[in-house]
Design a protein around this motif. Structure first.
Motif: not given
Length: 94
Positions: A78-94
């Motif tokens: 989870l510390e190396k997560l860059i982005e995720a796409k869930v339910n059509g929504e993009t979550i950016k982590f960096l």
């Protein structure tokens, strides 16, 4: 009586959004430094032998997911997560 709660972090929102076996994609940095995008889901019971793990992955910041393409379990740091796409929504982590 007022109960004040702290705002949810992006990781907490991500974990909440991926509960219940929802399919999502995640882009993260692997141990060797390369970038990987995985199409996966959580809470998969198929192929689990019932033995359990010898450690708690979440205590080490790891998320156990089922890789939909390679048909096997993987762990995402989870510390190396860059982005995720869930339910059509993009979550950016960096």
């Amino acid at each position: 009586m007022w109960i004040l709660t702290r705002p949810k972090t992006r990781v907490e929102k991500f974990l909440e959004a991926t509960e219940g076996g929802r399919i999502f994609s995640a882009t993260f940095e692997k141990k060797d430094g390369s970038i990987r995008t995985i199409n996966c889901r959580r809470d998969v019971k198929k192929g689990v032998k019932g033995v359990g793990m010898s450690f708690d992955p979440m205590s080490k910041g790891l998320l156990v997911v089922y890789d939909m393409h390679r048909k096997g379990f993987r762990m995402i740091n989870l510390e190396k997560l860059i982005e995720a796409k869930v339910n059509g929504e993009t979550i950016k982590f960096l």
